[in-house]
Design an enzyme around this catalytic site. Structure first.
Site, PDB file in Angstrom:
ATOM      1  N   LYS A  37     -42.379  86.571  45.447  1.00  0.00           N
ATOM      2  CA  LYS A  37     -42.292  85.763  44.241  1.00  0.00           C
ATOM      3  C   LYS A  37     -42.387  84.278  44.591  1.00  0.00           C
ATOM      4  O   LYS A  37     -43.111  83.500  43.959  1.00  0.00           O
ATOM      5  CB  LYS A  37     -40.954  86.055  43.544  1.00  0.00           C
ATOM      6  CG  LYS A  37     -40.903  85.683  42.104  1.00  0.00           C
ATOM      7  CD  LYS A  37     -39.639  86.196  41.422  1.00  0.00           C
ATOM      8  CE  LYS A  37     -39.810  87.560  40.823  1.00  0.00           C
ATOM      9  NZ  LYS A  37     -38.761  87.952  39.888  1.00  0.00           N
ATOM     10  N   GLU A 158     -29.121  79.958  27.922  1.00  0.00           N
ATOM     11  CA  GLU A 158     -30.531  79.731  27.635  1.00  0.00           C
ATOM     12  C   GLU A 158     -30.964  80.577  26.446  1.00  0.00           C
ATOM     13  O   GLU A 158     -30.600  81.736  26.343  1.00  0.00           O
ATOM     14  CB  GLU A 158     -31.355  80.105  28.874  1.00  0.00           C
ATOM     15  CG  GLU A 158     -32.837  79.973  28.700  1.00  0.00           C
ATOM     16  CD  GLU A 158     -33.241  78.546  28.318  1.00  0.00           C
ATOM     17  OE1 GLU A 158     -32.878  77.606  29.031  1.00  0.00           O
ATOM     18  OE2 GLU A 158     -33.927  78.398  27.276  1.00  0.00           O
ATOM     19  N   LEU A 160     -34.401  80.641  25.417  1.00  0.00           N
ATOM     20  CA  LEU A 160     -35.865  80.722  25.362  1.00  0.00           C
ATOM     21  C   LEU A 160     -36.316  82.115  24.954  1.00  0.00           C
ATOM     22  O   LEU A 160     -35.642  83.111  25.210  1.00  0.00           O
ATOM     23  CB  LEU A 160     -36.488  80.336  26.708  1.00  0.00           C
ATOM     24  CG  LEU A 160     -36.311  81.238  27.934  1.00  0.00           C
ATOM     25  CD1 LEU A 160     -37.219  82.443  27.932  1.00  0.00           C
ATOM     26  CD2 LEU A 160     -36.558  80.423  29.185  1.00  0.00           C
ATOM     27  N   LYS A 214     -24.095  82.524  23.320  1.00  0.00           N
ATOM     28  CA  LYS A 214     -25.287  83.283  23.701  1.00  0.00           C
ATOM     29  C   LYS A 214     -25.196  84.743  23.258  1.00  0.00           C
ATOM     30  O   LYS A 214     -26.113  85.281  22.633  1.00  0.00           O
ATOM     31  CB  LYS A 214     -25.474  83.202  25.225  1.00  0.00           C
ATOM     32  CG  LYS A 214     -26.620  84.014  25.768  1.00  0.00           C
ATOM     33  CD  LYS A 214     -27.961  83.534  25.267  1.00  0.00           C
ATOM     34  CE  LYS A 214     -29.055  84.532  25.584  1.00  0.00           C
ATOM     35  NZ  LYS A 214     -30.334  84.180  24.990  1.00  0.00           N
ATOM     36  N   ASN A 218     -27.450  86.628  20.219  1.00  0.00           N
ATOM     37  CA  ASN A 218     -28.246  87.841  20.427  1.00  0.00           C
ATOM     38  C   ASN A 218     -27.744  88.993  19.556  1.00  0.00           C
ATOM     39  O   ASN A 218     -28.539  89.790  19.052  1.00  0.00           O
ATOM     40  CB  ASN A 218     -28.239  88.244  21.914  1.00  0.00           C
ATOM     41  CG  ASN A 218     -29.334  87.525  22.675  1.00  0.00           C
ATOM     42  OD1 ASN A 218     -30.114  86.783  22.094  1.00  0.00           O
ATOM     43  ND2 ASN A 218     -29.399  87.729  23.971  1.00  0.00           N
ATOM     44  N   ALA A 262     -39.667  95.497   9.743  1.00  0.00           N
ATOM     45  CA  ALA A 262     -39.209  96.828  10.159  1.00  0.00           C
ATOM     46  C   ALA A 262     -40.212  97.438  11.135  1.00  0.00           C
ATOM     47  O   ALA A 262     -41.403  97.155  11.077  1.00  0.00           O
ATOM     48  CB  ALA A 262     -39.056  97.718   8.936  1.00  0.00           C
ATOM     49  N   CYS A 270     -33.159  91.535  27.387  1.00  0.00           N
ATOM     50  CA  CYS A 270     -31.984  90.803  26.893  1.00  0.00           C
ATOM     51  C   CYS A 270     -31.207  91.526  25.802  1.00  0.00           C
ATOM     52  O   CYS A 270     -30.081  91.976  26.046  1.00  0.00           O
ATOM     53  CB  CYS A 270     -32.409  89.424  26.412  1.00  0.00           C
ATOM     54  SG  CYS A 270     -32.854  88.331  27.772  1.00  0.00           S
TER      55      CYS A 270
END
Ligand SMILES: NC(=O)c1ccc[n+]([C@@H]2O[C@H](COP(=O)([O-])OP(=O)(O)OC[C@H]3O[C@@H](n4cnc5c(N)ncnc54)[C@H](O)[C@@H]3O)[C@@H](O)[C@H]2O)c1
Length: 446
Positions: A37, A158, A160, A214, A218, A262, A270
């Site tokens: 990476k 975060e 994003l 956070k 979510n 829907a 996440c």
């Protein structure tokens, strides 16, 4: 002098954050434990698909022609120590623990343990990973025990969205700074001076509130999606149309139009794991009753995947999938990303395959990752090839490319013209005009 910034963990979040910090004018060192990476990023290439990120890397990665040279990547903790960063962002993964709902904090703990003795006195360590509430307090004690004097911690979650990561990082809709003192706040304000000057709200909180912002954000988004999917279930039972219903309730500004489409529900790296970790943590804190509704949110969501499989079964005659050919358009959990983590599309494709269907998948960007997760599925190089000879076509990720498909051309190669729209995103009238049977979730059969 400009601040020196390190970013620990250069995946979807960290690679974007590192490049964005360089764009904002800082000198940046990104560190990851995966050498491939790091080598890819150091060459100015992006190991995943994220629009605009490669351009940003090329503008800043040291050694590339015409770059600012402000951005470097390494696997070496010694190099990080020599770099002498002023602010260190921890962006490592926090997956669901195997066989449990709880969050696996081992990557965050390992990163903090490696980092603590290598930071210089007076530096600021900033957690960005999504963690269970209470983690920052614990990690602050770890820093107090193992880092030099005067090292502060901040928690800066975060928000994003993959597919918009560069834009969201450079122009965040809010910046949340969980701090334990004025110095950390001052340094974070310096880091984010540009977006703050552009008008991004800067919300200062304590550690637990920052962590909770956070997970609660979510949870709200997941709830909104499952709400409309629950309405889709009722519409299907009652003969209503969930698309019209969403349009009508969305006109109410208190409800809003977004996240009311829907379909086969949410997935990715996440939302699913974050709501489960939130439930698990609330249980540890004795507040489990407060979040029991998230169990229902999760099960409505998972039920939609099963429902899609049943719609496909019905389309191929109602019995077994054996001997049937199923084309699946989409593998990623959302468009404009190559991320297939907990992807509803791949889950549906996999279920049908495991029940004997011959499944052929096409996705504009997610094929390599999908092959890694599900090597036994069939893959095609285009939507047309996936559809060739199919008994039924499933539209499972709303890529723009699929919205632009020509139903007539696809109709010429499909064995039977049956389109099941798992995202309510195609123009049903267009498909019907071209001779297709078009069905979408939560809508009446035409
Ligand atoms: N992906 C998103 O859209 C998004 C959005 C908001 C928040 N988050 C949160 O951000 C965090 C990271 O998510 P991601 O999607 O970028 O994950 P990811 O798996 O893409 O990246 C994590 C990276 O951390 C590296 N890593 C692991 N342990 C390390 C260590 N000890 N030292 C250095 N590097 C290490 C991994 O090799 C990997 O490259 C998670 O907590 C996630 O919930 C992600």
């Amino acid at each position: 002098m400009a601040l020196k910034i390190t970013v620990i963990g250069t995946g979807y979040l960290g690679a974007t954050h590192a490049a964005a910090m360089a764009e904002l004018g800082f000198e940046v060192l990104g560190l990851d434990v995966v050498p491939e990476k790091v080598a890819t990023l150091a060459a100015g290439r992006v190991p995943m698909y994220e629009p605009g990120l490669e351009e940003l890397l090329n503008r800043h990665v040291a050694g590339l022609e015409g770059s600012s040279g402000r951005l470097r990547f390494t696997t070496s903790w010694d190099e990080l120590e020599d770099f002498g960063g002023d602010v260190h962002f921890v962006c490592v993964n926090t997956p669901q623990k195997h066989g449990e709902y709880a969050c696996d904090m081992s990557y965050v703990d390992a990163a903090f343990t490696s980092l603590a003795p290598r930071v210089k006195g007076g530096a600021l360590v900033v957690g960005k990973s999504t963690v269970p509430v209470g983690s920052a307090d614990r990690l602050a004690r770890l820093l107090a025990d193992h880092a030099p004097e005067g090292v502060d911690l901040a928690w800066n979650p975060e928000f994003l969205r993959e597919g918009f990561a560069v834009r969201d990082t450079l122009h965040p809709d809010r910046i949340v700074a969980g701090v334990d003192g004025a110095r950390a706040e001052k340094l974070l304000r310096e880091v984010y001076a540009t977006p703050i000057a552009e008008g991004s709200p800067f919300v200062v909180t304590d550690f637990p509130t920052a962590e909770l912002v956070k997970t609660s954000a979510n949870s709200f988004l997941a709830t909104k999606i499952s709400f409309i999917n629950a309405m889709a279930e009722v519409c299907e039972a009652a003969g209503g149309d969930v698309v019209k219903l969403a349009e009508a309730i969305g006109h109410d500004e208190r409800i809003g139009k977004k996240f009311l489409r829907a379909g086969i529900g949410f997935g990715g790296g996440c939302l699913p794991k974050d709501i489960r970790a939130f439930m698990a943590r609330a249980g540890e804190l004795g507040a489990d009753q407060a979040l029991t509704f998230l169990r229902e949110v999760d099960s409505i969501n998972m039920r939609r995947r099963g429902h899609m499989v049943e719609l496909a079964r019905e389309a191929v005659g109602g019995g077994s999938f054996l001997g049937t050919r199923v084309a699946v358009l989409g593998a990623t959990f959302k468009p404009d990303s190559d991320d297939v983590r907990d992807s509803p599309a791949l889950n549906v494709a996999g279920q049908i395959h495991l029940q004997g269907g011959q499944v052929t998948v096409y996705d504009p960007k997610g094929m390599d990752n999908a092959r890694l997760v599900f090597p036994t599925l069939g893959y095609a190089d285009s939507a047309l090839e996936a559809v060739r000879g199919a008994d039924v076509v499933l539209h499972l990720t709303e890529w723009q490319e699929f919205g632009e498909l020509d139903p007539a051309s696809l109709g010429r190669v499909a064995l039977r013209r049956i389109m099941l729209d798992g995202r309510n995103a195609l123009d049903g009238a267009k498909w019907r005009e071209a001779g297709w049977t078009y069905r979408a979730m939560g809508r009446p059969r035409a």
